[in-house]
Design a protein around this motif. Structure first.
Motif, PDB file in Angstrom:
ATOM      1  N   THR A 184      -0.448   2.700  11.870  1.00  0.00           N
ATOM      2  CA  THR A 184      -0.329   3.540  10.687  1.00  0.00           C
ATOM      3  C   THR A 184       1.123   3.634  10.226  1.00  0.00           C
ATOM      4  O   THR A 184       2.051   3.322  10.972  1.00  0.00           O
ATOM      5  CB  THR A 184      -0.891   4.941  10.973  1.00  0.00           C
ATOM      6  N   ASN A 185       1.305   4.060   8.990  1.00  0.00           N
ATOM      7  CA  ASN A 185       2.623   4.025   8.362  1.00  0.00           C
ATOM      8  C   ASN A 185       3.672   4.787   9.151  1.00  0.00           C
ATOM      9  O   ASN A 185       4.780   4.291   9.362  1.00  0.00           O
ATOM     10  CB  ASN A 185       2.516   4.585   6.931  1.00  0.00           C
ATOM     11  N   ARG A 201      -4.814   1.873  11.077  1.00  0.00           N
ATOM     12  CA  ARG A 201      -5.377   1.878   9.728  1.00  0.00           C
ATOM     13  C   ARG A 201      -5.437   0.439   9.229  1.00  0.00           C
ATOM     14  O   ARG A 201      -4.457  -0.264   9.240  1.00  0.00           O
ATOM     15  CB  ARG A 201      -4.509   2.724   8.789  1.00  0.00           C
ATOM     16  N   SER A 247       1.690  -0.150   3.390  1.00  0.00           N
ATOM     17  CA  SER A 247       0.317   0.375   3.334  1.00  0.00           C
ATOM     18  C   SER A 247      -0.430  -0.107   2.100  1.00  0.00           C
ATOM     19  O   SER A 247      -1.629  -0.405   2.172  1.00  0.00           O
ATOM     20  CB  SER A 247       0.343   1.905   3.368  1.00  0.00           C
ATOM     21  N   ILE A 301      -2.078   7.389   4.029  1.00  0.00           N
ATOM     22  CA  ILE A 301      -0.812   7.600   4.749  1.00  0.00           C
ATOM     23  C   ILE A 301      -0.708   9.036   5.226  1.00  0.00           C
ATOM     24  O   ILE A 301      -0.384   9.316   6.388  1.00  0.00           O
ATOM     25  CB  ILE A 301       0.389   7.250   3.840  1.00  0.00           C
ATOM     26  N   THR A 321      -4.042   4.994  -1.324  1.00  0.00           N
ATOM     27  CA  THR A 321      -3.145   4.624  -0.225  1.00  0.00           C
ATOM     28  C   THR A 321      -2.314   5.817   0.214  1.00  0.00           C
ATOM     29  O   THR A 321      -2.117   6.051   1.411  1.00  0.00           O
ATOM     30  CB  THR A 321      -2.232   3.467  -0.651  1.00  0.00           C
TER      31      THR A 321
END
Length: 363
Positions: free
Chosen positions: A167-168, A162, A106, A149, A145
Motif C-alpha cells: 500500500t501507498n 492493494r 497508486s 490510499i 484512488t
C-alpha cells in the motif's frame, strides 16, 4: 421499505423510495434507522496495465441468433487503455517529485477501471462521445484512488496490500500517502473544470456539483464514518449496512454514471434512470466484495482477504449468509438492468455487460 425486507424478500429496494439526499442524520454507533438518500510510463507499459476484465460464461452478453455478441473483454481493454493513457498524461512526474511519484504509484497500479468506463459508457449511451467524458472519467478514478490510499492507512483499515502491491503508506510513509490522496482529490476537480471540451459550461458545473456531493459528508465520507462506528456493534443490521454501502461504495459509482449522462447531453429522465441503475450496481459491487472477502485468498484478490472478519465489520455474509447474499446480488443485477430497458439496446450493451461483470467478478 426497510433494508431488512430488501435483504430477505428482495422486494423494491428502499434506496428508490426515499429522497435522493438527506441531511442532519446522527452518525453514531448502533444507529437504528437511516433515511436512505437519493515519471511517465512508456506507451507499451500503459497499454498493458491490468484491466482485470476476465469473463466467465455468465458475463457474456448474448443477443439474437445471427447478430454478433458484444465483446466485453475487447471493450474493457480498449476503454481501459484509453483511460490509462489519459491518466498518464494528466498526472505526470514533475516537482515536487516525491508527491507525484506517490500519486502515480497508486493511480497507475492497474485496477479494473470500472468507474471511468462506466462514465464513458453512460456518456455514449445518451449520445455523447468518449472525449467529452474522459476528463470526468479520469477524475472519478483519481478520487477512487484517493479513497483507497486513505482507506489503507493505519488510522483506517491499516492494510498492507492493494492491487497486489504494498500500500501507498508502506512505500512512501503515512505523511506522503495522506498528501498524495489529498492532491489527487484536489486535482480531480481541476481536471474536469479545465480539460472538458465539447460540453456546455452549465453541464460541466452540474457535473462538478454531483461529484462533490457524492464524496462529501452526504456521500463517501458519511459511509466511511458509519462503517467505522459499526465495527464490533452487536446491533448493526441490514438497514445500517445498506446505508454504509450506498454511501461508501455506491455513491462514487453513481457519480461516474451520472457525470457521463450529464456531460453526454442526457435529458433529466435519462440521468435519473441511469442514477437508479448506478445505485443498484453500486450496492451489487459491495455485496460481491463482501462475498469475495470470505471466499477468496489474498493472492486471488490482490488485497488482504478476510480483513472484514478480523475487524468484526458488519457484512452481507455475516448478516444473511453466503447463499442469501448471492441471491441478493442476482436480484440487484436484474433490477439494475431493468433500468436500461428504454435505451437503445446496442448502446446499452456495455452497461449491461458491466453489470454482469460486477456480479460475477472474481477479484
Amino acid at each position: 421499505m426497510s433494508a431488512m425486507s430488501l435483504g430477505t424478500s428482495f422486494q423494491s429496494c428502499s434506496i428508490f423510495s426515499q429522497a435522493s439526499r438527506s441531511t442532519g442524520y446522527p452518525l453514531k454507533r448502533g444507529l437504528k434507522s437511516f433515511i436512505i438518500p437519493k515519471r511517465r510510463l512508456p506507451t507499451s507499459s500503459i497499454s498493458s496495465l491490468s484491466i482485470c476484465a476476465v469473463l466467465t460464461k455468465e458475463e457474456t452478453l448474448t443477443e439474437e441468433e445471427g447478430k454478433p455478441t458484444f465483446n466485453f473483454k475487447e471493450y474493457m481493454v480498449q476503454k481501459g487503455a484509453s483511460v490509462n493513457h489519459a491518466l498518464d498524461a494528466a498526472v505526470f512526474l514533475r516537482e515536487p517529485l516525491r508527491i507525484h511519484e506517490a500519486m502515480r504509484y497508486s493511480l497507475m497500479a492497474g485496477g479494473k477501471r470500472v468507474r471511468p468506463v462506466l462514465c464513458i459508457a453512460a456518456c455514449e449511451l445518451v449520445g455523447g462521445n468518449e472525449s467529452m467524458a474522459m476528463p470526468a472519467a479520469c477524475a472519478v478514478e483519481m478520487i477512487h484512488t484517493m479513497s483507497l490510499i486513505h482507506d489503507d492507512l493505519p488510522c483506517m483499515d491499516n492494510d498492507d496490500l492493494r492491487r497486489g502491491k504494498p500500500t501507498n503508506h508502506k512505500v512512501f510513509g503515512e505523511d506522503v500517502a495522506v498528501l498524495a490522496g489529498d492532491a489527487l482529490l484536489a486535482f480531480a476537480f481541476e481536471h474536469i473544470a479545465v480539460s472538458t471540451i465539447g460540453v456546455s459550461p452549465p453541464r460541466i458545473v452540474r457535473a462538478i456539483g454531483e461529484l462533490a456531493k457524492s464524496i462529501g459528508a452526504e456521500g463517501l465520507v458519511a459511509g466511511q464514518v458509519v462503517d467505522i462506528n459499526s465495527e464490533g456493534a452487536a446491533d448493526a443490521g441490514l438497514e445500517q449496512l445498506e446505508y454504509i454501502h450506498l454511501h461508501k461504495t455506491a455513491a462514487l459509482l453513481e457519480a461516474a454514471v451520472v457525470l457521463g449522462a450529464i456531460l453526454g447531453g442526457g435529458s433529466n429522465e435519462d440521468v435519473e434512470k441511469l442514477r437508479n441503475f448506478a445505485r443498484y450496481i453500486g450496492l451489487l459491487f459491495q455485496v460481491v466484495d463482501d462475498i469475495l472477502d470470505v471466499t477468496k485468498s489474498s493472492n486471488e484478490l490482490g488485497k488482504t482477504a478476510g480483513k472484514d472478519l478480523v475487524a468484526d465489520k458488519v457484512t452481507y455474509p455475516k448478516l444473511m449468509g453466503i447463499e442469501k447474499s448471492r441471491e441478493f446480488a442476482q436480484k440487484l443485477n436484474r433490477d439494475a438492468q431493468e433500468q436500461l430497458s428504454g435505451f437503445d439496446p446496442d448502446k446499452a450493451a456495455p452497461l449491461i455487460a458491466l453489470a454482469n461483470y460486477i456480479a460475477y467478478r472474481q477479484n
